[in-house]
Design an enzyme around this catalytic site. Structure first.
Site, PDB file in Angstrom:
ATOM      1  N   LYS A  51       0.843  -1.203   0.000  1.00 32.20           N
ATOM      2  CA  LYS A  51       0.000   0.000   0.000  1.00 32.20           C
ATOM      3  C   LYS A  51       0.872   1.244   0.000  1.00 32.20           C
ATOM      4  O   LYS A  51       0.641   2.176  -0.769  1.00 32.20           O
ATOM      5  CB  LYS A  51      -0.917   0.022   1.234  1.00 32.20           C
ATOM      6  CG  LYS A  51      -2.141  -0.855   1.098  1.00 32.20           C
ATOM      7  CD  LYS A  51      -2.908  -0.922   2.396  1.00 32.20           C
ATOM      8  CE  LYS A  51      -3.852  -2.105   2.366  1.00 32.20           C
ATOM      9  NZ  LYS A  51      -4.335  -2.512   3.676  1.00 32.20           N
ATOM     10  N   GLN A  95      -5.338  -1.584   9.460  1.00 30.94           N
ATOM     11  CA  GLN A  95      -5.187  -2.902   8.840  1.00 30.94           C
ATOM     12  C   GLN A  95      -5.882  -3.964   9.689  1.00 30.94           C
ATOM     13  O   GLN A  95      -5.683  -4.035  10.906  1.00 30.94           O
ATOM     14  CB  GLN A  95      -3.683  -3.215   8.683  1.00 30.94           C
ATOM     15  CG  GLN A  95      -3.386  -4.514   7.977  1.00 30.94           C
ATOM     16  CD  GLN A  95      -3.778  -4.501   6.500  1.00 30.94           C
ATOM     17  OE1 GLN A  95      -3.813  -3.458   5.853  1.00 30.94           O
ATOM     18  NE2 GLN A  95      -4.110  -5.658   5.974  1.00 30.94           N
ATOM     19  N   ASP A 118     -11.561   2.670   3.652  1.00 29.20           N
ATOM     20  CA  ASP A 118     -12.006   1.284   3.519  1.00 29.20           C
ATOM     21  C   ASP A 118     -13.506   1.221   3.215  1.00 29.20           C
ATOM     22  O   ASP A 118     -14.009   0.197   2.745  1.00 29.20           O
ATOM     23  CB  ASP A 118     -11.778   0.517   4.837  1.00 29.20           C
ATOM     24  CG  ASP A 118     -10.507  -0.310   4.831  1.00 29.20           C
ATOM     25  OD1 ASP A 118     -10.128  -0.802   3.756  1.00 29.20           O
ATOM     26  OD2 ASP A 118      -9.912  -0.476   5.922  1.00 29.20           O
TER      27      ASP A 118
HETATM   28  N1  GUN Z   1      -6.894  -6.750   5.547  1.00 29.31           N
HETATM   29  C1  GUN Z   1      -7.024  -7.444   4.384  1.00 29.31           C
HETATM   30  N2  GUN Z   1      -7.707  -6.709   3.478  1.00 29.31           N
HETATM   31  C2  GUN Z   1      -8.010  -5.538   4.076  1.00 29.31           C
HETATM   32  C3  GUN Z   1      -8.692  -4.358   3.642  1.00 29.31           C
HETATM   33  O1  GUN Z   1      -9.189  -4.245   2.519  1.00 29.31           O
HETATM   34  N3  GUN Z   1      -8.779  -3.360   4.557  1.00 29.31           N
HETATM   35  C4  GUN Z   1      -8.260  -3.459   5.802  1.00 29.31           C
HETATM   36  N4  GUN Z   1      -8.413  -2.427   6.626  1.00 29.31           N
HETATM   37  N5  GUN Z   1      -7.626  -4.528   6.229  1.00 29.31           N
HETATM   38  C5  GUN Z   1      -7.498  -5.559   5.377  1.00 29.31           C
END
Ligand code: GUN
Length: 287
Positions: A51, A95, A118
């Site tokens: 990311k 996360q 998100d």
């Molecule tokens: N963990 C795995 N995929 C995601 C996601 O799309 N968002 C978040 N916040 N955590 C994740």
């Protein structure tokens, strides 16, 4: 046809980078994303690193906050409260999964909806449900729609879409997006009776169940568009090495469907690209 998510995501990032440049020039705003990682889960560390890299590549500011695995819920809430107030931060992502002693729903609710890239906050899911403008929409579902349109074109009206899975992160929001696109939508799940027959109705089949190679060739209508959201780690029968497979039996289904997304290289790369899209959107709407 194999729908190349890697390539579509790369194109989307190019478009985002251009918009980031334009926003800097016109308004002096550089979109900024802060990712909060609690603990040291190896898979989460990989996601967070990817990311950060891609955020910087499109010209945005990337920040990372790492908290120890034993950090309390209150400490995490205090950190989020600071980020909510910080006007230089446009997107905040915590996360997941979080350590067991922290309640994910409390944390999701504590991120200000305007920075919830998100799209998990009830305000954003409510706006999506109501079809109201200004919603930040969950990333993976957005990616699924973009990939389906790669094969079907922009007009999905009247198509029968079957979604397998009813999670808040994928199943429910992707069903709402398909409805917005004027599809006839069926949501199937672990209690659905005659799942194979239900899936056979689908012009668009979205598999988000988390079961390796679950969807079989004889469940799929000839010519259907198949979007595979699954990421399952399994042992290769021949080499004995671990490999990633989706929720769809790719080899079998490829022979009947009209188009399919591979795993890896399908929906996965789209999720981060859509996260960047949401960060740009948050900066434009609320920056
Ligand atoms: N963990 C795995 N995929 C995601 C996601 O799309 N968002 C978040 N916040 N955590 C994740």
């Amino acid at each position: 046809m194999i729908i190349d998510g890697k390539q579509v995501a790369a194109q989307l990032r190019v478009a985002i980078a251009e918009e980031v440049k334009a926003l800097k020039k016109s308004k002096g705003i550089t979109p900024s994303l802060t990712v909060v990682l609690v603990g040291e889960d190896p898979a989460s560390q990989v996601y967070v690193r990817n990311k950060a890299k891609q955020t910087m590549e499109v010209g945005m500011i990337s920040n990372e906050i790492r908290l120890p695995v034993n950090c309390s819920q209150l400490e995490l809430l205090a950190q989020l409260s600071q980020l909510n107030k910080d006007t230089s931060v446009h997107g905040v992502l915590v996360q997941l999964p979080l350590p067991k002693h922290i309640d994910e729903s409390v944390i999701i609710a504590a991120i200000t909806p305007e920075k919830d890239v998100d799209g998990f906050h009830a305000m954003n899911s409510g706006r999506l449900f109501n079809g109201e403008p200004g919603a930040l929409v969950p990333c993976t579902p957005q990616g699924c729609i973009i990939l389906a349109k790669q094969h079907l074109g922009d007009d999905l009206s009247g198509k029968h879409a079957v979604v397998i899975g009813r999670s808040n992160i994928v199943g429910k929001p992707v069903a709402l997006l398909l409805l917005q696109e004027n599809c006839t939508v069926t949501i199937a799940h672990s209690r659905t009776k005659n799942l194979a027959q239900v899936c056979q109705q689908a012009d668009i089949l979205i598999a988000a169940v988390g079961r390796a190679e679950f969807v079989q060739a004889d469940w799929v209508k000839k010519g259907a568009t198949v979007i595979d959201v699954g990421i399952n780690r399994v042992e290769d029968a021949v080499t004995g090495k671990m490999k990633l497979v989706g929720d769809v039996d790719f080899a079998g289904v490829s022979d009947v469907c009209g188009a399919i997304t591979p795993v890896p290289g399908g929906v996965g790369p789209m999720t981060i690209a859509c996260l960047l899209k949401n960060t740009l959107e948050a900066a434009k709407l609320y920056g």
